[in-house]
Design an enzyme around this catalytic site. Structure first.
Site, PDB file in Angstrom:
ATOM      1  N   GLU A 106       0.814  -1.233   0.000  1.00  0.00           N
ATOM      2  CA  GLU A 106       0.000   0.000   0.000  1.00  0.00           C
ATOM      3  C   GLU A 106       0.842   1.276   0.000  1.00  0.00           C
ATOM      4  OE1 GLU A 106      -2.770  -0.462   3.247  1.00  0.00           O
ATOM      5  OE2 GLU A 106      -3.358  -2.446   2.557  1.00  0.00           O
TER       6      GLU A 106
ATOM      7  N   GLU B 110      -6.259 -10.687  -0.877  1.00  0.00           N
ATOM      8  CA  GLU B 110      -7.024 -10.428   0.357  1.00  0.00           C
ATOM      9  C   GLU B 110      -8.522 -10.406   0.054  1.00  0.00           C
ATOM     10  OE1 GLU B 110      -5.462  -7.060   2.540  1.00  0.00           O
ATOM     11  OE2 GLU B 110      -3.395  -7.533   2.002  1.00  0.00           O
TER      12      GLU B 110
HETATM   13  O1  G3I Z   1      -2.668  -6.751  19.153  1.00  0.00           O
HETATM   14  C1  G3I Z   1      -3.568  -5.780  19.693  1.00  0.00           C
HETATM   15  C2  G3I Z   1      -4.028  -6.194  21.045  1.00  0.00           C
HETATM   16  O2  G3I Z   1      -2.920  -6.191  21.914  1.00  0.00           O
HETATM   17  C3  G3I Z   1      -5.119  -5.259  21.523  1.00  0.00           C
HETATM   18  O3  G3I Z   1      -5.645  -5.752  22.720  1.00  0.00           O
HETATM   19  C4  G3I Z   1      -6.246  -5.170  20.505  1.00  0.00           C
HETATM   20  C5  G3I Z   1      -7.308  -4.161  20.909  1.00  0.00           C
HETATM   21  O4  G3I Z   1      -8.111  -3.800  19.814  1.00  0.00           O
HETATM   22  O5  G3I Z   1      -5.708  -4.770  19.268  1.00  0.00           O
HETATM   23  C6  G3I Z   1      -4.756  -5.673  18.768  1.00  0.00           C
HETATM   24  O6  G3I Z   1      -4.247  -5.257  17.564  1.00  0.00           O
HETATM   25  C7  G3I Z   1      -5.132  -5.234  16.464  1.00  0.00           C
HETATM   26  C8  G3I Z   1      -4.625  -6.217  15.417  1.00  0.00           C
HETATM   27  O7  G3I Z   1      -5.400  -6.109  14.246  1.00  0.00           O
HETATM   28  C9  G3I Z   1      -4.653  -7.661  15.898  1.00  0.00           C
HETATM   29  O8  G3I Z   1      -5.967  -8.046  16.177  1.00  0.00           O
HETATM   30  C10 G3I Z   1      -5.147  -3.828  15.905  1.00  0.00           C
HETATM   31  O9  G3I Z   1      -5.766  -2.967  16.842  1.00  0.00           O
HETATM   32  C11 G3I Z   1      -5.902  -3.797  14.609  1.00  0.00           C
HETATM   33  O10 G3I Z   1      -5.754  -2.502  14.015  1.00  0.00           O
HETATM   34  C12 G3I Z   1      -5.325  -4.826  13.674  1.00  0.00           C
HETATM   35  O11 G3I Z   1      -6.091  -4.773  12.491  1.00  0.00           O
HETATM   36  C13 G3I Z   1      -5.499  -5.398  11.357  1.00  0.00           C
HETATM   37  C14 G3I Z   1      -5.234  -4.357  10.284  1.00  0.00           C
HETATM   38  O12 G3I Z   1      -4.741  -5.000   9.113  1.00  0.00           O
HETATM   39  C15 G3I Z   1      -4.209  -3.326  10.750  1.00  0.00           C
HETATM   40  O13 G3I Z   1      -4.202  -2.262   9.944  1.00  0.00           O
HETATM   41  C16 G3I Z   1      -6.470  -6.447  10.854  1.00  0.00           C
HETATM   42  O14 G3I Z   1      -6.583  -7.509  11.811  1.00  0.00           O
HETATM   43  C17 G3I Z   1      -5.974  -7.005   9.518  1.00  0.00           C
HETATM   44  O15 G3I Z   1      -6.973  -7.820   8.952  1.00  0.00           O
HETATM   45  C18 G3I Z   1      -5.685  -5.859   8.556  1.00  0.00           C
HETATM   46  O16 G3I Z   1      -5.172  -6.411   7.369  1.00  0.00           O
HETATM   47  C19 G3I Z   1      -4.896  -5.486   6.301  1.00  0.00           C
HETATM   48  C20 G3I Z   1      -3.733  -6.051   5.514  1.00  0.00           C
HETATM   49  O17 G3I Z   1      -2.643  -6.300   6.367  1.00  0.00           O
HETATM   50  C21 G3I Z   1      -3.326  -5.102   4.386  1.00  0.00           C
HETATM   51  N1  G3I Z   1      -4.457  -4.790   3.531  1.00  0.00           N
HETATM   52  C22 G3I Z   1      -5.658  -4.318   4.231  1.00  0.00           C
HETATM   53  C23 G3I Z   1      -6.068  -5.309   5.322  1.00  0.00           C
HETATM   54  C24 G3I Z   1      -7.359  -4.887   5.986  1.00  0.00           C
HETATM   55  O18 G3I Z   1      -7.208  -3.656   6.643  1.00  0.00           O
END
Ligand code: G3I
Length: 394
Positions: free
Chosen positions: A169, A305
């Protein structure tokens, strides 16, 4: 359940593993073996890699998730476990526990793994976000990060890991470079450098540039219309839904193409382009057309994805029918292109999709397997499609 997951997220993977193995002896992922289900069997016969993004916590804690992940896919992508902030949380400190669990599980089930992602602007650790680095310092950090992460998997999992999203991205909706710490501190050549380091670290690995498509889905930070004019009044969540399959008319796609051409002209070892295919639109792009520039460059492409959500609410058969068409149309583009051999959906089943969290609970149920872990119409459509593309004699 949600509370439990949040609590678990704060516990280390190793503690989880110990807790799980005490209560459930089948929980050692490296020995969790599952028989291939119908979709995986059909994908194998069509010689297509059909995968899922997986997360560590449900893989450890949810037996139905594990069963589905282990039986219906032939490749896995770690959804978060290999992102910079998780794998390299402090300078010099690396945590491969999550990535290794997924790689062990993939190996035990004869699956491949797609690495995700080395250089991105999200999920960066504080020490990178708040660091005051010079260009040379950040290049050195990037080199060490890429060498260490790829070195680890090359040494231990070269039989499992076959490709990696090196840069993710990097281009904004208007086609300009996205404003990230990498772009600001290093400059335009950070992408070429990332690919160069990745190739040096693991010459046999297939290296991808991965991005989402702004032709039909504009994310929260996509504040430009296709003609480059600002679209500041766009509601938060889902943006304009415009169906276009002509890459030259889509600023980001045109910029991805230019980037690929520039990298190749510099002799950079780019192997392919990942089209994420988070499709928040009832209409579906013609991926065969959208990607037709890729093969002449000698590159591959993949749907990395794939998902397409429904509005939050009761299970919606009408939406699931549209979703099936969307999955099927996108997947057909890949199956019919000689340059595409991989389709990954962004999650295993609807229980764990990223959509509700990302859209303030506006969208959910984006995957081919439901909250009941059963195949949805999208899975049936893929099954039919894979059968149609079965390689004779296989
Ligand atoms: O690990 C922390 C945890 O410690 C905390 O308690 C919790 C509270 O909300 O958050 C946890 O982290 C989260 C993480 O996912 C693991 O669950 C983050 O807040 C959350 O922002 C993160 O989201 C991920 C996102 O990427 C980050 O930008 C999504 O799971 C994941 O599906 C998403 O994947 C992305 C691809 O990598 C790139 N393309 C877009 C796609 C969708 O956004």
């Amino acid at each position: 359940m949600k509370g439990l997951l949040l609590h678990l997220a704060s516990v280390s993977v190793m503690a989880l593993l110990v807790a799980c193995s005490n209560s459930d002896p089948v929980n050692t992922l490296s020995t969790s073996k599952f028989e291939a289900g119908p979709l995986r069997t059909a994908a194998d016969r069509a010689q297509i890699r059909w995968g899922a993004a997986v997360s560590v916590n449900p893989l450890l804690m949810d037996a139905q998730y594990r069963q589905l992940a282990g039986s219906e896919f032939n490749t896995l992508t770690p959804e978060n476990a290999l992102k910079f902030g998780i794998v390299h949380p402090e300078p010099g400190v690396y945590d491969f526990s999550g990535g290794d669990l997924i790689a062990d599980f993939a190996r035990a089930n004869g699956m491949k793994m797609r690495g995700h992602t080395l250089i991105w602007h999200q999920q960066l650790p504080e020490w990178i976000n708040n660091g005051q680095f010079t260009r040379d310092e950040l290049i050195a950090i990037m080199r060490e990060h890429i060498y260490t992460v790829l070195g680890h998997y090359r040494e231990r999992y070269a039989d499992v890991v076959i490709e990696w999203d090196v840069v993710n991205e990097a281009i904004a909706a208007d086609g300009s470079r996205r404003d990230t710490v990498w772009q600001r501190v290093i400059g335009d050549d950070y992408i070429a450098l990332a690919f160069q380091f990745a190739h040096e670290a693991w010459p046999e690995l297939a290296l991808y540039y991965n991005d989402f498509e702004d032709n039909q889905f504009m994310l929260l930070d996509s504040t430009f219309n296709l003609d480059g004019t600002p679209a500041l009044d766009r509601p938060k969540g889902i943006g304009a839904s415009v169906l276009l399959s002509d890459c030259s008319l889509i600023p980001k796609c045109a910029a991805m193409r230019s980037l690929a051409e520039e990298l190749l002209a510099q002799g950079i070892a780019l192997s392919g382009i990942g089209f994420q295919a988070h499709i928040a639109s009832a209409a579906s792009a013609d991926y065969a057309k959208l990607t037709e520039w890729v093969e002449p460059l000698g590159l591959k492409w993949a749907l990395t994805e794939l998902d397409t959500p429904c509005p939050v609410g009761p299970l919606d058969a009408a939406c699931f029918a549209v979703q099936a068409n969307t999955f099927s149309a996108a997947a057909r583009g890949c199956l019919e292109s000689p340059a595409c051999d991989t389709i990954v959906q962004w999650g295993v089943n609807d229980t764990y999709s990223w959509w509700p969290g990302f859209t303030f609970d506006l969208f959910e149920d984006a995957l081919a397997f439901g909250r009941d872990y059963q195949p949805k119409p999208a899975a049936d459509a893929l099954l039919a499609l894979f059968h149609q593309h079965a390689i004779p004699g296989d």
